[in-house]
Design a protein around this motif. Structure first.
Motif, short mmCIF file in Angstrom:
data_model
loop_
_atom_site.label_atom_id
_atom_site.label_comp_id
_atom_site.label_asym_id
_atom_site.label_seq_id
_atom_site.Cartn_x
_atom_site.Cartn_y
_atom_site.Cartn_z
N PRO A 61 60.81 44.80 56.10
CA PRO A 61 59.76 45.80 56.35
C PRO A 61 58.50 45.55 55.52
O PRO A 61 57.39 45.82 55.99
N LEU A 62 58.68 45.03 54.30
CA LEU A 62 57.50 44.73 53.47
C LEU A 62 56.70 43.59 54.11
O LEU A 62 55.47 43.61 54.12
N VAL A 63 57.43 42.60 54.64
CA VAL A 63 56.76 41.49 55.32
C VAL A 63 55.97 42.03 56.52
O VAL A 63 54.83 41.64 56.75
N ALA A 64 56.61 42.94 57.27
CA ALA A 64 55.94 43.51 58.44
C ALA A 64 54.68 44.27 58.04
O ALA A 64 53.63 44.16 58.68
N MET A 65 54.77 45.04 56.93
CA MET A 65 53.60 45.79 56.47
C MET A 65 52.47 44.85 56.07
O MET A 65 51.30 45.13 56.32
N LEU A 66 52.83 43.72 55.43
CA LEU A 66 51.81 42.77 54.98
C LEU A 66 51.22 41.99 56.16
O LEU A 66 50.03 41.70 56.19
N ALA A 67 52.08 41.65 57.13
CA ALA A 67 51.62 40.83 58.26
C ALA A 67 50.77 41.65 59.23
O ALA A 67 49.85 41.12 59.85
N VAL A 68 51.09 42.93 59.36
CA VAL A 68 50.34 43.80 60.30
C VAL A 68 49.86 45.03 59.53
O VAL A 68 50.37 46.13 59.72
N PRO A 69 48.86 44.85 58.68
CA PRO A 69 48.40 46.00 57.89
C PRO A 69 47.68 47.01 58.78
O PRO A 69 47.02 46.63 59.74
N GLY A 70 47.82 48.28 58.46
CA GLY A 70 47.10 49.31 59.21
C GLY A 70 47.59 49.48 60.63
O GLY A 70 46.83 49.92 61.50
N LEU B 174 58.06 30.08 53.43
CA LEU B 174 58.05 30.28 54.88
C LEU B 174 57.58 31.69 55.24
O LEU B 174 56.81 31.89 56.17
N VAL B 175 58.09 32.67 54.46
CA VAL B 175 57.68 34.07 54.71
C VAL B 175 56.19 34.23 54.49
O VAL B 175 55.47 34.83 55.31
N ALA B 176 55.69 33.66 53.39
CA ALA B 176 54.25 33.75 53.10
C ALA B 176 53.44 33.09 54.21
O ALA B 176 52.42 33.63 54.67
N ALA B 177 53.92 31.93 54.68
CA ALA B 177 53.22 31.23 55.75
C ALA B 177 53.23 32.05 57.03
O ALA B 177 52.24 32.12 57.77
N ALA B 178 54.38 32.72 57.29
CA ALA B 178 54.48 33.55 58.50
C ALA B 178 53.50 34.71 58.44
O ALA B 178 52.84 35.04 59.43
N ILE B 179 53.39 35.34 57.24
CA ILE B 179 52.46 36.47 57.09
C ILE B 179 51.02 36.00 57.36
O ILE B 179 50.28 36.62 58.14
N VAL B 180 50.65 34.89 56.72
CA VAL B 180 49.29 34.37 56.91
C VAL B 180 49.08 33.99 58.37
O VAL B 180 48.03 34.29 58.96
N GLY B 181 50.09 33.33 58.98
CA GLY B 181 49.98 32.90 60.36
C GLY B 181 49.77 34.07 61.32
O GLY B 181 48.90 34.03 62.18
N VAL B 182 50.57 35.12 61.13
CA VAL B 182 50.47 36.30 62.00
C VAL B 182 49.08 36.93 61.86
O VAL B 182 48.44 37.31 62.84
N ARG B 183 48.59 37.00 60.61
CA ARG B 183 47.29 37.63 60.39
C ARG B 183 46.16 36.80 60.97
O ARG B 183 45.23 37.32 61.57
N MET B 184 46.26 35.46 60.81
CA MET B 184 45.19 34.59 61.31
C MET B 184 45.20 34.52 62.83
O MET B 184 44.15 34.44 63.47
N ALA B 185 46.40 34.53 63.42
CA ALA B 185 46.49 34.40 64.89
C ALA B 185 46.17 35.72 65.60
O ALA B 185 46.01 35.75 66.81
N GLY B 186 46.09 36.79 64.83
CA GLY B 186 45.76 38.09 65.44
C GLY B 186 46.89 38.68 66.25
O GLY B 186 46.66 39.59 67.05
N ILE B 187 48.10 38.17 66.05
CA ILE B 187 49.25 38.69 66.81
C ILE B 187 49.46 40.17 66.49
O ILE B 187 49.87 40.95 67.35
N GLY B 188 49.15 40.54 65.26
CA GLY B 188 49.36 41.92 64.84
C GLY B 188 48.52 42.92 65.60
O GLY B 188 48.80 44.12 65.56
N GLY B 189 47.48 42.45 66.29
CA GLY B 189 46.63 43.38 67.03
C GLY B 189 47.22 43.78 68.37
O GLY B 189 46.74 44.72 69.01
N HIS B 190 48.27 43.09 68.81
CA HIS B 190 48.87 43.42 70.11
C HIS B 190 49.54 44.80 70.03
O HIS B 190 50.27 45.08 69.08
N PRO B 191 49.29 45.65 71.05
CA PRO B 191 49.86 47.01 70.99
C PRO B 191 51.38 47.04 70.82
O PRO B 191 51.90 47.89 70.10
#
Lengths: 249, 340
Positions: free
Chosen positions: A94-103, B27-44
C-alpha cells in the motif's frame, strides 16, 4: 536446538528478523502520523474512522518500540527468512501504491461502478427521518427528489437557488447535452463511498465535449423538478480546483 | 513462548540475503518511478483501485494490531489453567457463551481471526473458537450502534439491529458446530516458526514474557496483515472492475436479492462497522436481503477468504460457504416475512 535450526551464530550475514519487524512497524507508524498530520487521511477515511490515523500512529509506534525492545532482550538472533521478507513486501505494497499514484481520487469511473443501479441519479439511498442542516447538498437534493416530506422539511422546492461543487459524470441514460455533477459521501472509508449526483442542464447549445468526465466545477443555479427528481439549471458554471477533502459526509 | 518457539521451531526457508533485499528494493523504486513517469497512475481504473485498496488497508491495520495485541496477551499472560477450565465445560454451554462473548470485543472481522486462532490453539473447543470469531464482528457494540444509526431514517433501526444480532448468533453457533468438529491440530494451519498446538510449551520463565509478547504481537501482525493486504487488493480489484448494477439489476425478489447481496458483500469486503451505511443505500433490494448483506459480509468476504485460508486447513472457506449461505438465506427470508 534441533538439528537444522537456523541460528545467527552460524549465519551472521542476513537481516535480523526482529529488527526488520520493528523497522516495518515504525515505517507504518510514520505513514499513519503523516496521514494524520497532513490531512491526507481524508483521502482514504471518513469522519467515523479519522481516529484510526492517530491511533495507528501511536499504536504501531508503540508496537515498533515493544518489538525493538524485545529484540534487544532476546538472546537469539533470528535471521529474516525469504518468506518473512515476502510478507514484509506484501505489507508494504500500500505504501508503494501511495507513492506511485499520489493524490489518487475516486472519479467518474468509480461513480459509474459504485452506483447500485443504472438509474440517472447514481445513488439510491433512503431519505433520513430528520433532514440535515446547513447549506443544501447533493444528498439533500437527491432525498428531496424521492420524498416530498423531506423536501418540505428541508425547505427545498422548485426555483430554489443552490451552489454546488463537484466533478462531472455522465451516468447511463442521461440525455445528450446534459451532465451530472457528482460527489462521493463516505462513512468509514473510501471503500464504502456512495456517489450522489445532480443532473445539470447546461444553458445554450448542446456541446457534449465541453463537459468531460472528472472535471471539477462550481455551479450556481436554480433547482427544477423533473421525473427523475430535482435537476439543476445553472446561471454560472466555473472551473474549480479539486478540494483537499474530496468527500462529503 | 515465542522465544521458546523460535529456538525450538526455527523459521523455515532460506535467510533473505541482503543482496536480494537490495535488488527487490531497487525494483520497487524503479516501478514507482516508472509508473509516475509513464502516467499510468492517471488512469481512472488505477486511481479507483489505489484509493479503495489503500483505504481498506489503512482502516484495517490498526484493528489487526488490536487483534494481535489481544492474541499475544492471551498467549503469554493468561495461564493455561484458565483455558483448561474453559475446555472442561460442556460444548452446549461453551459454544453459545463464546458467541455471546463477541459483545465484549469491539473489533471488526480482521481482529477477531487472530484472537480465535489463539483461543483454539490454547485449548478452547474449536467450535467455540469459530463461534466467537464469526459472532464478534457482528455482535460488537460499535457495529450494532452503527446499524441503529444507519436504519433510523427508515424507522427500522431496532428491527435491523435485532435481526442482525439473532441471525449473527445463529450463524456463529451453527457454523461453529458444523465446522469445529475436528481437533485444533486438524483445524489450524501451522505457520513457519510457530509451535503446533500439541507441541506448545506452556511453562515460561517470567523474564521471557516481554520478549515473547513482543514476538507474538509482531508475528501475528505481519502474518495476518500480509493476508489482509492481499485480500484488500482482491476486493479493490473486484470493486473497480465489476459494476454493482450488474448484480443489482438481477435482484428484485427476496431469494435472488439475498443471494445477490451476499455476493456484493463478498466483493466489497467492507468493515462491519461501516457496512450498515452501505446496506441502507441499497433500497432496490428487499429489507431481508439487506440483512443478508449485514450478516454474511462480516463472516465471509474476499479479504477474509485469504485470511481464513492462511489460518485454517482443509478448504475452510468452501465449507464455511456451504454452511453460511443457506443459514443466512433462510434467516433473511424469515426476517423479510416478519418485518414486511
Amino acid at each position: 536446538m534441533r538439528p537444522g535450526a537456523v541460528r545467527a551464530s552460524s549465519h551472521r550475514h542476513g537481516f535480523d528478523k526482529h529488527s526488520a519487524r520493528a523497522g516495518a512497524l515504525g515505517l507504518w507508524s510514520l505513514v499513519f502520523a503523516w496521514l494524520w498530520l497532513s490531512g491526507e487521511m481524508t483521502r482514504y477515511l471518513g469522519p467515523r474512522t479519522f481516529w484510526v490515523a492517530p491511533f495507528g500512529a501511536v499504536a504501531l509506534g508503540g508496537a515498533a518500540a515493544v518489538t525493538a525492545a524485545g529484540a534487544r532482550r532476546s538472546s537469539d538472533r533470528d535471521e529474516l527468512s525469504a518468506g518473512d521478507g515476502a510478507r514484509f513486501g506484501v505489507l508494504l505494497l500500500p505504501l508503494v501504491a501511495m507513492l506511485a499514484v499520489p493524490g489518487a481520487q475516486l472519479g467518474s469511473q468509480a461513480a459509474a461502478n459504485k452506483a447500485p443501479s443504472g438509474i440517472l441519479v447514481g445513488a439510491a439511498a433512503a431519505a433520513p427521518g430528520a433532514p440535515g442542516s446547513g447549506p443544501i447538498g447533493f444528498r439533500d437534493i437527491y432525498y428531496a427528489g424521492q420524498s416530498e416530506r423531506y423536501a418540505l422539511e428541508r425547505g427545498l422546492s422548485d426555483g430554489m437557488g443552490v451552489n454546488l461543487t463537484g466533478f462531472i459524470t455522465h451516468p447511463p441514460g442521461i440525455p445528450e447535452g446534459f451532465f451530472a455533477l457528482t460527489r462521493f459521501y463516505v462513512s468509514c472509508c473510501a471503500a464504502d463511498a456512495i456517489p450522489y449526483s445532480v443532473v445539470v442542464r447546461p444553458p445554450g447549445p448542446v456541446v457534449p465535449s465541453a463537459y468531460p468526465d472528472d472535471r471539477w466545477l462550481e455551479i450556481g443555479g436554480q433547482l427544477g423538478q423533473s421525473d427523475a427528481g430535482f435537476m439543476l439549471f445553472p446561471h454560472s458554471i466555473k472551473p474549480a480546483k479539486a478540494p483537499d477533502d474530496p468527500y462529503l459526509y | 513462548m515465542s522465544g521458546v518457539a523460535t529456538t525450538e521451531f526455527p523459521a523455515l526457508g532460506r535467510p533473505a540475503a541482503p543482496s536480494a533485499v537490495a535488488v527487490a528494493g531497487s525494483l520497487v523504486a524503479a516501478a514507482i518511478v516508472g509508473v509516475r513517469m509513464a502516467g499510468i497512475g492517471g488512469h481512472p481504473l488505477v486511481q479507483s483501485f489505489v484509493v479503495i485498496f489503500t483505504s481498506i488497508v489503512v482502516e484495517a491495520l490498526p484493528f489487526i494490531l488490536l487483534g494481535a495485541l489481544v492474541a499475544a496477551a492471551i498467549e503469554v499472560f493468561v495461564p493455561q489453567s484458565a483455558f483448561d477450565r474453559v475446555a472442561r465445560l460442556p460444548l452446549g454451554l461453551q459454544l453459545p457463551a463464546a458467541a455471546v462473548g463477541g459483545f465484549a470485543f469491539p473489533v471488526c472481522e480482521c481482529g477477531s481471526v487472530p484472537v480465535a486462532r489463539r483461543l483454539i490453539a490454547k485449548g478452547m473447543h474449536p467450535a467455540s473458537g469459530l463461534a466467537f470469531m464469526l459472532a464478534a464482528p457482528i455482535l460488537n457494540p460499535i457495529v450494532l450502534a452503527s446499524t441503529v444509526i444507519a436504519y433510523r431514517g427508515l424507522g427500522l433501526s431496532l428491527q435491523m439491529a435485532a435481526g442482525r444480532v439473532v441471525l449473527g448468533l445463529v450463524l456463529a453457533v451453527v457454523a461453529g458446530w458444523a465446522l469445529g468438529g475436528e481437533s485444533a491440530a486438524e483445524l489450524l494451519k501451522s505457520r513457519p516458526g510457530e509451535p503446533t498446538p500439541a507441541r506448545a510449551v506452556p511453562v515460561m520463565a517470567p523474564p521471557a514474557r516481554s520478549v515473547s509478547f513482543a514476538d507474538h504481537l509482531a508475528s501475528d501482525f505481519f502474518f495476518m496483515g500480509s493476508f489482509v493486504v492481499a485480500g484488500a487488493a482482491l476486493a479493490a480489484a473486484l470493486q473497480t472492475v465489476i459494476p454493482q448494477s450488474l448484480v443489482a439489476g438481477l435482484a428484485r425478489t427476496p431469494v435472488v436479492g439475498s443471494l445477490a447481496l451476499m455476493g456484493i458483500a463478498f466483493v466489497l469486503s467492507l468493515c462491519s462497522e461501516a457496512d450498515a451505511f452501505v446496506a441502507v443505500s441499497l433500497t432496490q433490494f428487499p429489507i431481508g436481503a439487506q440483512l443478508a448483506f449485514l450478516v454474511f459480509g462480516p463472516a465471509v468476504d474476499a479479504k477474509l477468504a485469504l485470511l481464513y485460508s492462511a489460518s485454517f486447513r482443509r478448504r475452510f472457506v468452501g465449507r464455511l460457504l456451504i454452511v453460511a449461505v443457506p443459514v443466512v438465506l433462510a434467516g433473511s427470508l424469515w426476517f423479510e416475512a416478519l418485518v414486511r
